[in-house]
Design a protein around this motif. Structure first.
Motif, PDB file in Angstrom:
ATOM      1  N   LYS A   1      -6.654   5.744 -14.274  1.00  0.00           N
ATOM      2  CA  LYS A   1      -5.740   5.525 -13.155  1.00  0.00           C
ATOM      3  C   LYS A   1      -6.373   4.620 -12.100  1.00  0.00           C
ATOM      4  CE  LYS A   1      -3.302   9.928 -13.770  1.00  0.00           C
ATOM      5  NZ  LYS A   1      -2.939  11.240 -13.152  1.00  0.00           N
TER       6      LYS A   1
ATOM      7  N   MET B   1       3.833   1.563  -1.149  1.00  0.00           N
ATOM      8  CA  MET B   1       4.471   1.686  -2.465  1.00  0.00           C
ATOM      9  C   MET B   1       3.543   2.354  -3.477  1.00  0.00           C
ATOM     10  SD  MET B   1       6.323  -2.040  -2.729  1.00  0.00           S
ATOM     11  CE  MET B   1       6.602  -1.837  -4.497  1.00  0.00           C
ATOM     12  N   ASN B   2       2.243   2.199  -3.266  1.00  0.00           N
ATOM     13  CA  ASN B   2       1.252   2.782  -4.181  1.00  0.00           C
ATOM     14  C   ASN B   2       0.608   4.041  -3.608  1.00  0.00           C
ATOM     15  OD1 ASN B   2       0.677   0.757  -6.611  1.00  0.00           O
ATOM     16  ND2 ASN B   2       1.043  -0.481  -4.768  1.00  0.00           N
TER      17      ASN B   2
ATOM     18  N   LYS C   1       1.301   7.270  -3.644  1.00  0.00           N
ATOM     19  CA  LYS C   1       1.128   8.421  -4.534  1.00  0.00           C
ATOM     20  C   LYS C   1      -0.003   8.201  -5.529  1.00  0.00           C
ATOM     21  CE  LYS C   1       5.899  10.135  -4.254  1.00  0.00           C
ATOM     22  NZ  LYS C   1       7.130  10.466  -5.028  1.00  0.00           N
ATOM     23  N   SER C   2      -0.041   6.997  -6.083  1.00  0.00           N
ATOM     24  CA  SER C   2      -1.099   6.682  -7.053  1.00  0.00           C
ATOM     25  C   SER C   2      -2.462   6.662  -6.375  1.00  0.00           C
ATOM     26  CB  SER C   2      -0.827   5.319  -7.706  1.00  0.00           C
ATOM     27  OG  SER C   2       0.373   5.347  -8.447  1.00  0.00           O
ATOM     28  N   LEU C   3      -2.512   6.148  -5.162  1.00  0.00           N
ATOM     29  CA  LEU C   3      -3.773   6.111  -4.410  1.00  0.00           C
ATOM     30  C   LEU C   3      -4.241   7.522  -4.057  1.00  0.00           C
ATOM     31  CD1 LEU C   3      -2.980   3.118  -2.007  1.00  0.00           C
ATOM     32  CD2 LEU C   3      -4.732   3.136  -3.802  1.00  0.00           C
TER      33      LEU C   3
ATOM     34  N   SER D   1      -2.498  -6.093 -10.422  1.00  0.00           N
ATOM     35  CA  SER D   1      -2.880  -4.779  -9.913  1.00  0.00           C
ATOM     36  C   SER D   1      -2.666  -4.703  -8.398  1.00  0.00           C
ATOM     37  CB  SER D   1      -4.352  -4.497 -10.230  1.00  0.00           C
ATOM     38  OG  SER D   1      -5.193  -5.404  -9.524  1.00  0.00           O
ATOM     39  N   TYR D   2      -2.823  -3.502  -7.868  1.00  0.00           N
ATOM     40  CA  TYR D   2      -2.706  -3.300  -6.419  1.00  0.00           C
ATOM     41  C   TYR D   2      -3.743  -4.154  -5.692  1.00  0.00           C
ATOM     42  CZ  TYR D   2      -3.687  -1.037  -1.930  1.00  0.00           C
ATOM     43  OH  TYR D   2      -3.945  -0.803  -0.605  1.00  0.00           O
TER      44      TYR D   2
ATOM     45  N   LEU E   1      -5.029   0.706 -10.909  1.00  0.00           N
ATOM     46  CA  LEU E   1      -4.761   0.268  -9.548  1.00  0.00           C
ATOM     47  C   LEU E   1      -5.587  -0.946  -9.132  1.00  0.00           C
ATOM     48  CD1 LEU E   1      -4.518   3.667  -7.628  1.00  0.00           C
ATOM     49  CD2 LEU E   1      -2.774   1.878  -7.615  1.00  0.00           C
TER      50      LEU E   1
ATOM     51  N   THR F   1       0.830  -1.204   0.000  1.00  0.00           N
ATOM     52  CA  THR F   1       0.000   0.000   0.000  1.00  0.00           C
ATOM     53  C   THR F   1       0.866   1.255   0.000  1.00  0.00           C
ATOM     54  OG1 THR F   1      -1.801  -1.138   1.157  1.00  0.00           O
ATOM     55  CG2 THR F   1      -1.777   1.268   1.272  1.00  0.00           C
TER      56      THR F   1
END
Length: 239
Positions: free
Chosen positions: A183, A150-151, A153-155, A193-194, A187, A148
């Motif tokens: 986007k 690691m992701n 910024k994308s979240l 995917s995440y 994710l 989580t």
């Protein structure tokens, strides 16, 4: 000659004279001489097991210790804690699957509902698993939270933030629905995917919790006797 009911000490000595397998005759005689008359009398009432247990006490105690050490509860967490983790992990696996298997067919409203459910299940598992002392569970929890992070910024770009203290998620509905849905799908949709990664970690926690709950505890996670006790193997060993 002393008598017990219809038995005399000579008859009883004769009865046990054959008990010289791994012990010599003098040991058997010593065993007989050290028994009181009340114990002799118990033979007549069907309590031979008491004599047998006394005679083989050294071997029985050794076997009993071995059995107990290998069959007592070995799980680091109690069954209630493990049951909660198993349940919450299973819920997160399902909500994550609803996302990564949905493809591109869902609109923003539908996706938001699924992501909201995912966030709730994620937070519930974080709360439950944080109380665990089972290394495999804590390691998978840490791995899930690292994924989580690691992701992060994308979240954040789609309205999902991470609490720095608890590690729990929160989603802002307005930001999420206005976000670029490409986007969002990157994710949460598809293998790799995440959401898929979270489901994998949650699944491992679910499996571990179930396995730990069955490690010779009296009750399983669903409140039933586990296999060791329902089969009566521990009790029957001594009969």
């Amino acid at each position: 000659m002393m008598r017990v009911g219809m038995w005399d000490s000579s008859s009883i000595s004769t009865l046990f004279s054959g008990l010289n397998g791994s012990r010599n005759t003098s040991s058997a005689s010593s065993f007989i001489n050290n028994l009181d008359l009340g114990t002799y009398s118990s033979i007549k009432s069907g309590s031979y097991f008491k004599l047998l247990k006394s005679y083989y006490s050294e071997n029985l105690d050794s076997k009993a210790s071995s059995l107990v050490s290998s069959s007592v509860a070995t799980a680091a967490d109690d069954t209630k804690t493990l049951g909660k983790i198993q349940s919450d992990a299973g819920d997160l696996v399902k909500s994550a699957q609803d996302l990564y298997k949905s493809g591109s067919k869902d609109d923003a409203d539908t996706t938001y509902k699924k992501v909201s459910a995912f966030v709730d299940d994620y937070n519930s598992l974080v709360s439950a698993a944080s109380k665990s002392e089972t290394s495999k569970i804590t390691k998978n929890l840490e791995s899930m939270q690292s994924l989580t992070d690691m992701n992060a910024k994308s979240l954040a770009k789609i309205g999902i933030s991470i609490d720095s203290k608890s590690g729990k998620l929160s989603v802002d509905e307005e930001t999420f629905k206005k976000a670029d849905q490409t986007k969002v799908k990157a994710l949460f949709n598809g293998n790799g995917s995440y959401a898929y990664g979270v489901a994998t970690k949650a699944s491992m926690m679910e499996y571990t919790a179930k396995s730990e709950a069955e490690k010779s505890n009296t009750y399983s996670a669903n409140g039933r006797y586990n296999n060791t006790y329902s089969s009566g193997s521990n009790y029957n060993y001594f009969l």
